[in-house]
Scaffold this motif. Structure first.
Motif, PDB file in Angstrom:
ATOM      1  N   TYR A   1      16.661   0.032  24.966  1.00 32.25           N
ATOM      2  CA  TYR A   1      17.538   0.152  26.490  1.00 32.25           C
ATOM      3  C   TYR A   1      16.311   0.290  27.791  1.00 32.25           C
ATOM      4  N   LYS A   2      15.257   1.291  27.500  1.00 37.80           N
ATOM      5  CA  LYS A   2      14.547   1.683  28.568  1.00 37.80           C
ATOM      6  C   LYS A   2      13.657   0.393  28.730  1.00 37.80           C
ATOM      7  N   LYS A   3      13.256  -0.518  27.518  1.00 40.15           N
ATOM      8  CA  LYS A   3      12.411  -1.546  27.910  1.00 40.15           C
ATOM      9  C   LYS A   3      13.110  -2.545  28.705  1.00 40.15           C
ATOM     10  N   ILE A   4      14.735  -2.580  28.261  1.00 38.25           N
ATOM     11  CA  ILE A   4      15.448  -3.763  29.335  1.00 38.25           C
ATOM     12  C   ILE A   4      15.398  -3.401  30.761  1.00 38.25           C
ATOM     13  N   ILE A   5      15.603  -2.166  30.973  1.00 39.14           N
ATOM     14  CA  ILE A   5      15.959  -1.555  32.294  1.00 39.14           C
ATOM     15  C   ILE A   5      14.574  -1.869  33.205  1.00 39.14           C
ATOM     16  N   ASP A   6      13.412  -1.294  32.451  1.00 39.61           N
ATOM     17  CA  ASP A   6      12.128  -1.376  33.191  1.00 39.61           C
ATOM     18  C   ASP A   6      11.866  -2.882  33.581  1.00 39.61           C
ATOM     19  N   GLN A   7      12.162  -3.814  32.879  1.00 40.62           N
ATOM     20  CA  GLN A   7      12.057  -5.025  33.073  1.00 40.62           C
ATOM     21  C   GLN A   7      13.142  -5.561  34.283  1.00 40.62           C
ATOM     22  N   CYS A   8      14.204  -5.156  34.108  1.00 38.15           N
ATOM     23  CA  CYS A   8      15.221  -5.536  35.103  1.00 38.15           C
ATOM     24  C   CYS A   8      14.607  -5.032  36.563  1.00 38.15           C
ATOM     25  N   VAL A   9      14.006  -3.862  36.646  1.00 39.33           N
ATOM     26  CA  VAL A   9      13.696  -3.024  37.744  1.00 39.33           C
ATOM     27  C   VAL A   9      12.612  -4.053  38.467  1.00 39.33           C
ATOM     28  N   LYS A  10      11.806  -4.442  37.476  1.00 39.00           N
ATOM     29  CA  LYS A  10      10.407  -5.037  37.798  1.00 39.00           C
ATOM     30  C   LYS A  10      10.800  -6.253  38.439  1.00 39.00           C
ATOM     31  N   ASN A  11      11.795  -6.928  38.019  1.00 31.06           N
ATOM     32  CA  ASN A  11      12.656  -8.340  38.483  1.00 31.06           C
ATOM     33  C   ASN A  11      13.539  -7.995  39.406  1.00 31.06           C
ATOM     34  N   HIS A  12      13.771  -6.935  40.150  1.00 32.80           N
ATOM     35  CA  HIS A  12      14.465  -6.748  41.113  1.00 32.80           C
ATOM     36  C   HIS A  12      16.191  -7.142  40.983  1.00 32.80           C
ATOM     37  N   VAL A  13      16.490  -6.641  39.674  1.00 32.94           N
ATOM     38  CA  VAL A  13      17.876  -7.044  39.399  1.00 32.94           C
ATOM     39  C   VAL A  13      18.857  -5.935  40.159  1.00 32.94           C
ATOM     40  N   TYR A  14      20.242  -6.498  40.765  1.00 27.61           N
ATOM     41  CA  TYR A  14      20.860  -5.659  41.624  1.00 27.61           C
ATOM     42  C   TYR A  14      21.652  -4.821  40.874  1.00 27.61           C
ATOM     43  N   SER A  15      22.363  -5.441  39.837  1.00 27.19           N
ATOM     44  CA  SER A  15      23.473  -4.807  39.178  1.00 27.19           C
ATOM     45  C   SER A  15      23.357  -4.973  37.599  1.00 27.19           C
ATOM     46  N   ILE A  16      23.753  -4.030  36.668  1.00 30.81           N
ATOM     47  CA  ILE A  16      23.763  -3.920  35.332  1.00 30.81           C
ATOM     48  C   ILE A  16      25.099  -3.641  34.945  1.00 30.81           C
ATOM     49  N   LYS A  17      25.506  -4.044  33.758  1.00 27.02           N
ATOM     50  CA  LYS A  17      26.918  -3.539  33.280  1.00 27.02           C
ATOM     51  C   LYS A  17      26.830  -2.983  31.695  1.00 27.02           C
ATOM     52  N   LEU A  18      26.917  -1.869  31.315  1.00 29.42           N
ATOM     53  CA  LEU A  18      26.708  -1.398  29.983  1.00 29.42           C
ATOM     54  C   LEU A  18      27.847  -1.718  29.059  1.00 29.42           C
ATOM     55  N   SER A  19      28.076  -2.684  29.010  1.00 25.58           N
ATOM     56  CA  SER A  19      29.421  -3.142  28.343  1.00 25.58           C
ATOM     57  C   SER A  19      29.462  -4.737  27.973  1.00 25.58           C
ATOM     58  N   TRP A  20      29.894  -5.223  26.747  1.00 26.50           N
ATOM     59  CA  TRP A  20      30.309  -6.385  26.617  1.00 26.50           C
ATOM     60  C   TRP A  20      31.437  -6.508  25.388  1.00 26.50           C
ATOM     61  N   ARG A  21      31.019  -6.539  24.339  1.00 26.79           N
ATOM     62  CA  ARG A  21      32.045  -6.657  23.081  1.00 26.79           C
ATOM     63  C   ARG A  21      32.660  -5.321  22.538  1.00 26.79           C
ATOM     64  N   GLY A  22      31.909  -4.360  23.008  1.00 25.66           N
ATOM     65  CA  GLY A  22      32.473  -3.025  22.537  1.00 25.66           C
ATOM     66  C   GLY A  22      32.691  -2.033  23.396  1.00 25.66           C
ATOM     67  N   GLU A  23      33.012  -0.892  22.986  1.00 28.48           N
ATOM     68  CA  GLU A  23      33.316   0.444  23.861  1.00 28.48           C
ATOM     69  C   GLU A  23      32.018   1.104  23.988  1.00 28.48           C
ATOM     70  N   PRO A  24      31.505   1.222  25.212  1.00 27.70           N
ATOM     71  CA  PRO A  24      30.228   1.921  25.417  1.00 27.70           C
ATOM     72  C   PRO A  24      30.020   3.543  25.160  1.00 27.70           C
ATOM     73  N   MET A  25      31.298   4.048  25.305  1.00 23.05           N
ATOM     74  CA  MET A  25      31.582   5.517  24.904  1.00 23.05           C
ATOM     75  C   MET A  25      31.070   5.775  23.190  1.00 23.05           C
ATOM     76  N   LEU A  26      30.941   4.819  22.600  1.00 21.17           N
ATOM     77  CA  LEU A  26      30.580   5.036  21.229  1.00 21.17           C
ATOM     78  C   LEU A  26      28.810   5.197  21.045  1.00 21.17           C
ATOM     79  N   ASN A  27      28.424   4.830  22.139  1.00 21.07           N
ATOM     80  CA  ASN A  27      26.932   5.087  22.230  1.00 21.07           C
ATOM     81  C   ASN A  27      26.652   6.596  22.523  1.00 21.07           C
ATOM     82  N   PRO A  28      26.020   7.465  21.904  1.00 23.12           N
ATOM     83  CA  PRO A  28      26.086   9.131  22.206  1.00 23.12           C
ATOM     84  C   PRO A  28      25.178   9.002  23.384  1.00 23.12           C
ATOM     85  N   ARG A  29      24.212   8.158  23.556  1.00 21.77           N
ATOM     86  CA  ARG A  29      23.325   8.279  24.940  1.00 21.77           C
ATOM     87  C   ARG A  29      23.852   7.334  26.117  1.00 21.77           C
ATOM     88  N   VAL A  30      25.120   6.982  26.165  1.00 28.75           N
ATOM     89  CA  VAL A  30      25.504   6.284  27.262  1.00 28.75           C
ATOM     90  C   VAL A  30      25.191   7.005  28.725  1.00 28.75           C
TER      91      VAL A  30
END
Length: 350
Positions: free
Chosen positions: A85-114
């Protein structure tokens, strides 16, 4: 090319403008919306997507009958580790991403570090951090961390009211989710925080008999009330009619990253058949401009998307028809997919 053609607001224009303003970062947000809505119409891909979906969990604890979760096998369900996750965010920041959404097919609250994930993205400078949730796993501590973590907005999937919700969203209970959202509203007031902005959304068939009742129930509790057109995602047959002229904006708008780092061009290929690469092998910048993304954009532009398995089965490529519904006497023009209604799901809970 139609953008967000199957997503509609029950909240009126004043409420929508208030929501937009409360999101903050107005200039950056307007630029982001220009890239999202305008560039795809001219088949222009920005140097890097303005938005990235990050699947922090592809697992889910609910048994919603219309969801593709019912067709996914055990290998397709997992939790993203924090280092990836940190690797993804670091690259998103480097490339000036405006928004991220931490969900797709599943329930994000099942990730204990959400919540650590939300905090990391905000600390790194992502302006808009959000996720979709069924809300069932929220505890009182989670409600507080939704505020203190810096989460910008959250959308709760709440299909219908009362017994209809209980049938569709089993084993979640409507009365419990209502208590949680009321607590969240109260906590925000006590902590003098306008964020996270809270919205609820439902499939249309779950409110078709009385959309006003759904709006009136949730309007005093949340910041925005939405509904989406029905889609037959949990049907392997996919017998609905396709629109041969449909051009999907997603390959020009966004990238989606699964829990294991696989990059997808959209949020509709639930079985990961059209992967564009993997962040563990290439940078996101390289993947965005690589041949797989270029090819899918070319096929869509030339209206040859049906040559691709996932695109041929995609619900969003179905034929739509326009109808007018009335909400408190005000007419609303909305589009529905032909042959994709979920009336039986609402009636039978399956």
């Amino acid at each position: 090319m139609k953008i967000n053609k199957d997503y509609f607001y029950l909240t009126g224009w004043f409420g929508r403008w208030k929501y937009f303003i409360n999101q903050g970062h107005l200039i950056a947000h307007l630029i982001d919306r220009f890239k999202w809505h305008i560039l795809p119409k001219y088949y222009i891909a920005a140097p890097f997507p303005t938005h990235v979906d990050i699947e922090v969990s592809s697992a889910c604890q609910l048994k919603c009958p219309m969801c593709t979760q019912q067709l996914m096998n055990a290998k397709q369900k997992g939790i993203m580790n924090f280092n990836l996750y940190k690797k993804i965010i670091d690259q998103c920041v480097k490339n000036h991403v405006y928004s991220i959404k931490l969900s797709w097919r599943g329930e994000p609250m099942l990730n204990p570090r959400v919540w650590d994930m939300v905090e990391y993205a905000k600390k790194k400078g992502i302006k808009d951090v959000a996720f979709l949730s069924n809300g069932e796993r929220f505890t009182d501590l989670d409600l507080k961390r939704a505020i203190t973590s810096g989460l910008d907005w959250i959308s709760f999937s709440i299909d219908g009211l009362y017994d209809i919700y209980d049938k569709i969203r089993y084993p979640s209970k409507f009365k419990d989710i209502v208590i949680k959202l009321k607590k969240l509203k109260k906590l925000k007031a006590e902590m003098n925080s306008r964020k996270p902005l809270v919205r609820v959304q439902t499939i249309y068939s779950a409110i078709a008999e009385n959309p006003e009742e759904y709006f009136d129930f949730w309007q005093p509790i949340v910041d925005r009330v939405n509904f989406i057109a029905d889609e037959v995602r949990a049907d392997l047959i996919k017998g609905f009619k396709r629109d041969p002229n449909y051009v999907c904006p997603s390959p020009w708008q966004r990238m989606v990253i699964t829990f294991d780092g696989t990059v997808m061009p959209c949020v509709c290929d639930y079985f990961v058949r059209e992967d564009m690469g993997n962040i563990n092998e290439k940078s996101l910048y390289e993947i965005w401009d690589d041949m797989p993304f270029q090819k899918i954009r070319k096929q869509h532009k030339e209206k040859r998307r049906l040559e691709r398995v996932a695109c041929a089965e995609c619900c969003s490529g179905g034929i739509t028809e326009e109808k007018t519904i009335s909400v408190h006497g005000k007419p609303m023009k909305v589009r529905f997919y032909v042959g994709q209604d979920l009336k039986n799901v609402v009636k039978n809970g399956k």
